[in-house]
Scaffold this active site. Structure first.
Site, PDB file in Angstrom:
ATOM      1  CG  ASN A  17      -2.183  -0.854   0.923  1.00 33.01           C
ATOM      2  OD1 ASN A  17      -3.043  -0.477   0.136  1.00 33.01           O
ATOM      3  ND2 ASN A  17      -2.247  -2.024   1.553  1.00 33.01           N
ATOM      4  CG  HIS A 112      -9.502  -2.744   9.375  1.00 27.40           C
ATOM      5  ND1 HIS A 112      -8.647  -3.291  10.305  1.00 27.40           N
ATOM      6  CD2 HIS A 112     -10.585  -3.543   9.323  1.00 27.40           C
ATOM      7  CE1 HIS A 112      -9.203  -4.387  10.810  1.00 27.40           C
ATOM      8  NE2 HIS A 112     -10.371  -4.562  10.237  1.00 27.40           N
ATOM      9  CG  ASP A 148      -9.475  -1.586  13.443  1.00 28.19           C
ATOM     10  OD1 ASP A 148      -8.552  -0.897  12.979  1.00 28.19           O
ATOM     11  OD2 ASP A 148      -9.334  -2.776  13.782  1.00 28.19           O
TER      12      ASP A 148
HETATM   13  C1  GAR Z   1      -3.238  -4.593   4.088  1.00 26.44           C
HETATM   14  O1  GAR Z   1      -4.163  -5.513   3.582  1.00 26.44           O
HETATM   15  C2  GAR Z   1      -3.875  -3.727   5.152  1.00 26.44           C
HETATM   16  O2  GAR Z   1      -5.241  -3.497   4.957  1.00 26.44           O
HETATM   17  C3  GAR Z   1      -3.657  -4.555   6.384  1.00 26.44           C
HETATM   18  O3  GAR Z   1      -2.409  -5.148   6.239  1.00 26.44           O
HETATM   19  C4  GAR Z   1      -2.114  -5.289   4.855  1.00 26.44           C
HETATM   20  C5  GAR Z   1      -0.776  -4.668   4.610  1.00 26.44           C
HETATM   21  O4  GAR Z   1      -0.300  -4.950   3.319  1.00 26.44           O
HETATM   22  N1  GAR Z   1      -3.741  -3.754   7.564  1.00 26.44           N
HETATM   23  C6  GAR Z   1      -4.163  -4.194   8.738  1.00 26.44           C
HETATM   24  O5  GAR Z   1      -4.483  -5.340   8.936  1.00 26.44           O
HETATM   25  C7  GAR Z   1      -4.192  -3.139   9.830  1.00 26.44           C
HETATM   26  N2  GAR Z   1      -4.785  -3.666  11.025  1.00 26.44           N
HETATM   27  P1  GAR Z   1       0.907  -4.128   2.736  1.00 26.44           P
HETATM   28  O6  GAR Z   1       2.027  -4.152   3.784  1.00 26.44           O
HETATM   29  O7  GAR Z   1       1.303  -4.861   1.492  1.00 26.44           O
HETATM   30  O8  GAR Z   1       0.418  -2.728   2.462  1.00 26.44           O
END
Ligand code: GAR
Length: 216
Positions: A17, A112, A148
């Site tokens: 992200n 989230h 959240d």
């Molecule tokens: C994403 O899917 C985000 O929504 C989630 O972790 C992932 C990170 O992916 N976040 C949470 O679970 C927050 N509680 P990334 O490191 O590839 O962006």
């Protein structure tokens, strides 16, 4: 000429992200600089991408601090060295204390992996499959002290398919996250969001809807 905004992005792992935000900010020439990527884990893969892009990186390891409060104090000090206007949590897997959240009120965003207020907390994709929901997704929201539950800026919904497992569902949600998170951050960069009684309005979208209503 609009003033440039400084953005600091916090990650804990892969950082896809963060990568989507960096790429989109450059491609769309946002009036913003991504001034640092900070991780609570030294081995977060996303740190490599940030370094390759010439973005400053820092690590504040939560395991080095005895309490949540002392970690958050150290993290805040590191973040503030970069004088951010906006702080983005992008897969940052830590619960933050109320004083930390208050310090960045109105300029701290999180993504989230569920359609909030459903499935707060961890293992959202597994829990969505277990619950048998037919639609799942992701939410970008302002961070408040209530985990959240901050004001919702954007959501993306995806179908849950019969043959899905956690990995296929997570991948479908992640592809949408890479679209909605950069869009939401851009709205904040451009002062395009307002919050009223916990509800977020995108000012330009509202204006367009009003114009359309006048035409029809
Ligand atoms: C994403 O899917 C985000 O929504 C989630 O972790 C992932 C990170 O992916 N976040 C949470 O679970 C927050 N509680 P990334 O490191 O590839 O962006």
């Amino acid at each position: 000429m609009r003033a440039m905004k400084n953005i600091v992005i916090l990650i804990s792992g892969r950082g896809s992200n963060m990568e989507a935000i960096v790429r989109t900010a450059r491609a769309e020439q946002w009036p913003a600089n991504i001034v640092a990527v900070i991780s609570n884990r030294a081995n977060a893969a996303g740190l490599n991408y940030a370094q390759q892009q010439g973005i400053a990186t820092a690590v504040v390891e939560n395991t080095a601090y005895p309490t949540r409060e002392s970690f958050d104090t150290a993290l805040q000090a590191t973040i503030d060295q970069f004088a951010p206007d906006i702080v983005i949590l992008a897969g940052f897997m830590r619960i933050l204390t109320a004083p930390f959240v208050a310090h960045y009120a109105g300029r701290l965003l999180n993504i989230h992996p569920s359609l909030l207020p459903s499935f707060t907390g961890l293992s959202t994709h597994r829990r969505a499959l277990e619950a048998g929901v037919k639609i799942h997704g992701s939410t970008v929201h302002f961070v408040t002290a209530d985990l959240d539950h901050g004001p919702i800026i954007a959501q993306a919904a995806v179908p849950v398919l019969e043959e899905d497992d956690e990995a296929t569902l997570a991948a479908r949600v992640l592809a949408q996250e890479h679209i909605i998170y950069p869009r939401a951050v851009r709205w904040l960069v451009e002062d395009n969001l307002s919050i009223d009684q916990g509800r977020v309005t995108v000012k330009t979208v509202k204006k367009t809807q009003k114009l359309q209503a006048e035409i029809t």
